[in-house]
Design a protein around this motif. Structure first.
Motif, mmCIF file in Angstrom:
data_model
loop_
_atom_site.group_PDB
_atom_site.id
_atom_site.type_symbol
_atom_site.label_atom_id
_atom_site.label_comp_id
_atom_site.label_asym_id
_atom_site.label_seq_id
_atom_site.Cartn_x
_atom_site.Cartn_y
_atom_site.Cartn_z
ATOM 1 N N LYS A 117 62.834 27.832 37.966
ATOM 2 C CA LYS A 117 63.227 26.894 39.021
ATOM 3 C C LYS A 117 63.453 27.704 40.292
ATOM 4 C CE LYS A 117 65.329 23.459 36.052
ATOM 5 N NZ LYS A 117 66.210 23.657 34.953
ATOM 6 N N GLY A 118 63.465 27.056 41.412
ATOM 7 C CA GLY A 118 63.750 27.766 42.672
ATOM 8 C C GLY A 118 62.561 28.558 43.148
ATOM 9 N N LYS A 119 62.632 29.888 42.985
ATOM 10 C CA LYS A 119 61.560 30.723 43.529
ATOM 11 C C LYS A 119 60.978 31.635 42.452
ATOM 12 C CE LYS A 119 62.737 30.596 48.349
ATOM 13 N NZ LYS A 119 62.981 31.305 49.572
ATOM 14 N N ILE A 120 59.757 32.074 42.707
ATOM 15 C CA ILE A 120 59.160 33.067 41.800
ATOM 16 C C ILE A 120 58.847 34.345 42.588
ATOM 17 C CG2 ILE A 120 58.169 31.481 40.090
ATOM 18 C CD1 ILE A 120 55.462 31.822 41.525
ATOM 19 N N ALA A 121 58.773 35.450 41.841
ATOM 20 C CA ALA A 121 58.379 36.724 42.456
ATOM 21 C C ALA A 121 56.919 36.981 42.139
ATOM 22 C CB ALA A 121 59.236 37.851 41.898
ATOM 23 N N ILE A 122 56.165 37.344 43.172
ATOM 24 C CA ILE A 122 54.756 37.682 42.936
ATOM 25 C C ILE A 122 54.532 39.160 43.265
ATOM 26 C CG2 ILE A 122 53.941 35.338 43.401
ATOM 27 C CD1 ILE A 122 52.931 36.394 46.129
ATOM 28 N N ARG A 123 53.599 39.779 42.549
ATOM 29 C CA ARG A 123 53.239 41.175 42.815
ATOM 30 C C ARG A 123 51.715 41.278 42.772
ATOM 31 N NH1 ARG A 123 55.026 43.803 38.231
ATOM 32 N NH2 ARG A 123 52.991 44.508 37.512
ATOM 33 N N GLY A 124 51.154 41.948 43.752
ATOM 34 C CA GLY A 124 49.693 42.047 43.761
ATOM 35 C C GLY A 124 49.198 42.656 45.057
ATOM 36 N N PRO A 125 47.957 42.497 45.426
ATOM 37 C CA PRO A 125 46.917 41.852 44.631
ATOM 38 C C PRO A 125 46.284 42.812 43.619
ATOM 39 C CG PRO A 125 46.012 42.577 46.710
ATOM 40 C CD PRO A 125 47.451 42.987 46.717
ATOM 41 N N TYR A 126 45.743 42.230 42.536
ATOM 42 C CA TYR A 126 44.955 42.967 41.537
ATOM 43 C C TYR A 126 43.597 42.278 41.440
ATOM 44 C CZ TYR A 126 49.503 44.892 40.314
ATOM 45 O OH TYR A 126 50.714 45.520 40.364
ATOM 46 N N TYR A 127 42.609 43.004 40.962
ATOM 47 C CA TYR A 127 41.235 42.484 41.103
ATOM 48 C C TYR A 127 40.380 42.510 39.841
ATOM 49 C CZ TYR A 127 42.305 42.940 46.051
ATOM 50 O OH TYR A 127 42.881 42.824 47.286
ATOM 51 N N SER A 128 40.951 42.844 38.715
ATOM 52 C CA SER A 128 40.067 43.136 37.578
ATOM 53 C C SER A 128 40.054 42.049 36.507
ATOM 54 C CB SER A 128 40.469 44.467 36.957
ATOM 55 O OG SER A 128 41.824 44.385 36.576
ATOM 56 N N SER A 129 40.216 40.789 36.892
ATOM 57 C CA SER A 129 40.223 39.793 35.823
ATOM 58 C C SER A 129 38.833 39.602 35.217
ATOM 59 C CB SER A 129 40.813 38.459 36.294
ATOM 60 O OG SER A 129 40.018 37.887 37.269
ATOM 61 N N LEU A 130 37.780 40.015 35.948
ATOM 62 C CA LEU A 130 36.426 39.979 35.378
ATOM 63 C C LEU A 130 35.916 41.414 35.201
ATOM 64 C CD1 LEU A 130 35.025 37.052 37.519
ATOM 65 C CD2 LEU A 130 35.435 36.986 35.061
ATOM 66 N N SER A 131 35.011 41.591 34.234
ATOM 67 C CA SER A 131 34.623 42.959 33.859
ATOM 68 C C SER A 131 33.712 43.643 34.861
ATOM 69 C CB SER A 131 33.931 42.941 32.493
ATOM 70 O OG SER A 131 32.752 42.162 32.564
ATOM 71 N N ASP A 132 32.989 42.897 35.684
ATOM 72 C CA ASP A 132 32.028 43.550 36.577
ATOM 73 C C ASP A 132 31.862 42.758 37.876
ATOM 74 O OD1 ASP A 132 30.025 45.041 37.710
ATOM 75 O OD2 ASP A 132 28.633 44.906 36.032
ATOM 76 N N SER A 133 32.824 42.919 38.772
ATOM 77 C CA SER A 133 32.724 42.179 40.032
ATOM 78 C C SER A 133 31.577 42.710 40.894
ATOM 79 C CB SER A 133 34.043 42.222 40.805
ATOM 80 O OG SER A 133 34.499 43.534 40.904
ATOM 81 N N TYR A 134 31.157 43.979 40.640
ATOM 82 C CA TYR A 134 30.016 44.522 41.401
ATOM 83 C C TYR A 134 28.752 43.743 41.082
ATOM 84 C CZ TYR A 134 33.197 48.379 42.186
ATOM 85 O OH TYR A 134 34.284 49.120 42.535
ATOM 86 N N ALA A 135 28.553 43.412 39.790
ATOM 87 C CA ALA A 135 27.356 42.654 39.403
ATOM 88 C C ALA A 135 27.368 41.298 40.099
ATOM 89 C CB ALA A 135 27.312 42.479 37.893
ATOM 90 N N ILE A 136 28.547 40.702 40.199
ATOM 91 C CA ILE A 136 28.653 39.394 40.854
ATOM 92 C C ILE A 136 28.327 39.532 42.336
ATOM 93 C CG2 ILE A 136 30.270 37.530 41.442
ATOM 94 C CD1 ILE A 136 31.666 38.119 38.742
ATOM 95 N N LYS A 137 28.865 40.580 42.962
ATOM 96 C CA LYS A 137 28.617 40.773 44.399
ATOM 97 C C LYS A 137 27.151 41.068 44.685
ATOM 98 C CE LYS A 137 33.195 42.432 45.508
ATOM 99 N NZ LYS A 137 34.039 43.617 45.572
ATOM 100 N N ARG A 138 26.453 41.655 43.729
ATOM 101 C CA ARG A 138 25.070 42.071 43.978
ATOM 102 C C ARG A 138 24.038 41.000 43.628
ATOM 103 N NH1 ARG A 138 26.386 47.440 41.745
ATOM 104 N NH2 ARG A 138 25.728 46.614 39.765
ATOM 105 N N THR A 139 24.452 39.916 42.984
ATOM 106 C CA THR A 139 23.470 38.918 42.536
ATOM 107 C C THR A 139 23.193 37.897 43.639
ATOM 108 O OG1 THR A 139 24.308 39.215 40.313
ATOM 109 C CG2 THR A 139 22.915 37.297 40.678
ATOM 110 N N ARG A 140 21.953 37.807 44.047
ATOM 111 C CA ARG A 140 21.561 36.898 45.129
ATOM 112 C C ARG A 140 20.352 36.082 44.700
ATOM 113 N NH1 ARG A 140 23.484 37.542 50.068
ATOM 114 N NH2 ARG A 140 25.059 39.166 50.210
ATOM 115 N N ASN A 141 20.248 34.883 45.267
ATOM 116 C CA ASN A 141 19.059 34.030 45.042
ATOM 117 C C ASN A 141 18.677 33.944 43.571
ATOM 118 O OD1 ASN A 141 18.639 33.681 47.907
ATOM 119 N ND2 ASN A 141 17.964 35.810 47.895
ATOM 120 N N SER A 142 19.650 33.771 42.719
ATOM 121 C CA SER A 142 19.376 33.767 41.281
ATOM 122 C C SER A 142 20.024 32.562 40.617
ATOM 123 C CB SER A 142 19.931 35.036 40.629
ATOM 124 O OG SER A 142 19.387 36.174 41.217
ATOM 125 N N LYS A 143 19.659 32.376 39.345
ATOM 126 C CA LYS A 143 20.290 31.333 38.542
ATOM 127 C C LYS A 143 21.384 31.969 37.708
ATOM 128 C CE LYS A 143 16.208 28.476 38.450
ATOM 129 N NZ LYS A 143 14.986 28.138 37.730
#
Lengths: 316, 426
Positions: A147-173
């Motif tokens: 209740k009231g307020k929560i404490a947040i700590r971050g940012p973190y970025y690794s919830s997916l295994s390969d964000s580079y692959a996602i960033k590099r994929t263009r014009n694809s299915k």
């Protein structure tokens, strides 16, 4: 069959070269990217950004810590044991938390630091951040009672295994598959992928969360969404058909390990597969500190060396 | 047809690619940056001292293509500078397109922006290299010509930091070693003072930043030796140099400049404020490395264990060339080992006995000298070059040094190796 082991060479640190690099792992001699900062005598890293050893040398031992903030929140129970949390944050937070794979540690304001739970950012709308938490253990139950307020700590970025692959994929299915609270990780990834002019299909099941809660957001973005009551047998059949018809160049599986393995096996077993599919998964390891120190997310998937998954990005 | 993948497009990689192609292989050359030649883009010194012997040998062996092409871009021929005779200086601004064209013409498939990140291995064989973008490139035989300089971490730990040299690691990613990825051992040069590696031995100055008198004289003569004011003489700097043939007292008491299209300053680095105290250098600035006032790239930190055919013993289909094969420093040394590695790659691919250059040739003697250090458990205890330091002396003592093309042709013929690199094996 076990999940295929990612090759050691493909491991990158999600924080390498960022404002959170060098981190305490560099200080302790456990950097996952820099050979010199992990005890080797010579540099043979594969990281192509600015030199981590150099940055450590120049940092003079100053390690940038993540931000912490106490914030007001809004909470709704959207299914039994499943709560949706909204918080409003400033521009700097929003920029960071809009990135692929972004997550936060959150805890009730009064609870100790070690009660913090890692939660993927389910969406960012204006200054409003959506988080979804499933009550499964003591920390998440404390949070659902907050209740009231929560404490947040971050940012973190690794919830997916390969964000580079996602960033590099263009014009694809691209195929998105989710079951359970893993679905939270899909919306930010979908936004990035759509900006890169990809076409997206999603197969979603409620899984243990008991609810599909990202379908509206995905549909609003332009993703073709199919909802199934459960992955086995409905979803799996649909995914198999899509694999054949769409020949996706990237698949993101956001869900439990059983689902990840089933989809990966399906890709591997496709007959006459004349195309390459990159496989990205949610990192399901237990995470407590998010900075590679606590040891809770250490994985031995990479051979002898144990790698903290809160830092690791890798090809599958 | 044998398929050969050469990793690294410096002088040795180019020579290896050309040689494998001449021997009949399909050749893919992987280069992580957008230009070939690496350190060859800032060098330019050819044919000095015993390098002329080695070049004439390689020509007689059938490796004339590169030396022939360079004939078209020499700015100065037969120049002498302290300790060095009959040098030729190629134009560093013209060399890359020239060699790129030569390789294209010969049918080498050059892949730029293609940095190796990993490999696929089966037992004692390399199956494929994997590029940073995930692309897999398979082959029968692989040649590691990735060199030994950098990455920046090494320049920081063993040198004076990243000096922003022509290797451009921060932009294109650090060097990766095929030998290392394959799980084979590497060694480093261990200097007398117990420190590892060696610093690249020269820098480039922007010509227009020097006085017009220096510019004109250098252009005319090719070489300028300018005495340093006594307070600027620092002989200890010579010990840092990778090129021990240029680590002579004359190089510490003088500024030695060579005209290679740019102004080559024969010092690993030179503090800018000190340099600017020399008359004519008041406005000097560095062209390469950009921080040439502070340091230079660190090299000889990742050499492979190999046999005299330049094959890595533990790996069935991996050869090495250039500095990767051992502490042999210089363009000519890179070409000599490159030609041999490229040729032997095809022999291994076909299951034919590899070529070992005989000790009656300077090239064979240099490769054997490094083999000898490896065999006697002294890897990296010294470096070698045809152009100076101990090995040139050995060449003279053993009557290997010659500048007579006919005599060298006869030596190669006596070994029954005339044009061996030029004849297709498949």
């Amino acid at each position: 069959m076990d999940m295929e082991k990612p090759p050691r060479w493909s491991i990158r640190c999600v924080d390498a070269g960022s404002e959170y690099c060098p981190c305490h792992l560099a200080e302790s001699g456990n950097c996952i990217a820099c050979s010199l900062l992990s005890g080797a005598e010579f540099c043979h890293c594969s990281w192509s950004g600015s030199c981590i050893y150099l940055n450590y040398y120049f940092s003079q031992g100053v390690i940038a810590e993540r931000s912490e903030e106490i914030v007001a929140f809004e909470k709704n129970e959207i299914a039994p044991g499943l709560i949706e949390i909204y918080i409003n944050l400033g521009l700097r937070w929003l920029q960071c938390l809009s990135q692929i794979g972004a997550f936060l540690f959150i805890r009730p304001k009064e609870a100790p630091n070690y009660a913090a739970v890692p939660v993927s950012v389910a969406n960012v709308n204006g200054s409003r951040i959506r988080l979804v938490v499933q009550s499964t253990g003591p920390k998440t139950r404390l949070l659902s009672k907050a209740k009231g307020k929560i404490a947040i700590r971050g940012p973190y970025y690794s919830s997916l295994s390969d964000s580079y692959a996602i960033k590099r994929t263009r014009n694809s299915k691209i195929l998105l598959v989710a079951g359970g609270v893993g679905q939270s990780a899909l919306v930010l990834a979908a936004k990035a992928l759509l900006r890169q002019e990809n076409q997206l299909w999603a197969c979603l099941a409620p899984g243990s969360a008991g609810l599909i809660y990202v379908s509206q957001d995905l549909e609003a973005l332009g993703v073709t969404v199919e909802k199934v009551p459960s992955m086995r047998p409905y979803g799996i059949t649909m995914i198999k058909d899509w694999l054949v018809q769409l020949q996706p160049s990237l698949i993101i599986v956001a869900g439990p390990e059983g689902l990840q393995t089933a989809v990966q096996e399906m890709i591997d077993n496709l007959d006459n597969k004349g195309y390459q599919t990159k496989f990205v998964r949610t990192q399901n390891a237990v995470m407590c500190c998010g900075d590679g120190l606590c040891g809770s997310c250490l994985s031995n998937e990479f051979g002898q060396e144990r790698i903290p998954l809160c830092k690791a990005q890798y090809c599958l | 047809m044998v398929k050969v993948v050469v990793v690294g497009g410096g002088w040795s990689g180019c020579a290896a690619a050309l040689s494998a192609r001449q021997a009949g292989a399909e050749v893919v050359l992987l280069e992580r940056t957008d230009m070939l030649l690496g350190a060859g883009l800032v060098g330019g010194i050819m044919l000095n001292n015993g390098r002329l012997t080695a070049a004439l040998e390689t020509i007689a062996l059938g490796g004339a293509a590169i030396f022939g092409a360079l004939e078209t871009i020499y700015r100065h021929r037969h120049v002498d500078f302290p300790g060095h005779k009959h040098a030729s200086l190629y134009d560093v601004n013209k060399v890359e397109p020239l060699i790129r064209h030569l390789l294209n013409q010969q049918g080498v498939i050059i892949r730029f922006h293609s940095r190796m990140a990993g490999i696929k291995q089966a037992k004692d064989q390399i199956v494929a290299v994997i590029l940073e973008n995930g692309e897999t490139i398979g082959a029968d035989i692989f040649i590691d010509a990735t060199g030994t300089s950098g990455p920046p971490g090494n320049c920081w730990r063993y040198g004076q930091g990243c000096a922003l040299c022509v290797q451009r690691c921060p932009a294109f990613g650090p060097r990766t070693s095929l030998v290392k990825l394959a799980g084979s051992r590497e060694y480093a040069l261990l200097k007398e003072d117990g420190t590892y590696g060696a610093m690249s031995g020269s820098c480039k100055l922007v010509p227009e930043s020097l006085s017009s008198q220096i510019q004109e004289e250098l252009k005319r003569k090719g070489v300028l030796v300018i005495p340093l004011p006594p307070e600027l003489v620092r002989p200890q700097k010579l010990k840092l140099k990778v090129c021990q043939q240029y680590a002579r007292a004359d190089f510490a008491t003088n500024i030695v400049l060579l005209d290679t299209g740019s102004v080559k300053l024969m010092a690993p680095f030179f503090p800018l404020d000190a340099l600017r105290r020399v008359p004519g250098f008041e406005q000097a600035r560095f062209a390469d490395p950009l921080a040439g006032g502070q340091g230079n790239s660190m090299r000889l930190l990742a050499m492979a264990y190999r046999d005299s055919s330049l094959k890595v013993p533990e790996i069935a289909n991996l050869l090495v060339a250039g500095e990767k094969q051992g502490p042999a420093v210089g363009h000519t040394e890179a070409m000599v080992t490159g030609f041999l590695a490229g040729h032997n790659a095809v022999r291994y691919g076909l299951g034919i006995k590899p070529l070992i250059l005989p000790p009656t040739l300077a090239s064979g003697a240099l490769i054997a000298a490094i083999s000898n250090d490896l065999d006697h458990n002294q890897p990296g205890s010294r470096s070698y070059t045809f152009s100076g330091a101990g090995f040139f002396q050995t060449m003279i003592e053993k009557n290997l040094y010659s500048i007579d093309q006919q005599e060298i042709g006869e030596r190669v013929a006596a070994a029954d190796l005339t044009d061996i690199y030029a004849r297709p094996l498949c």
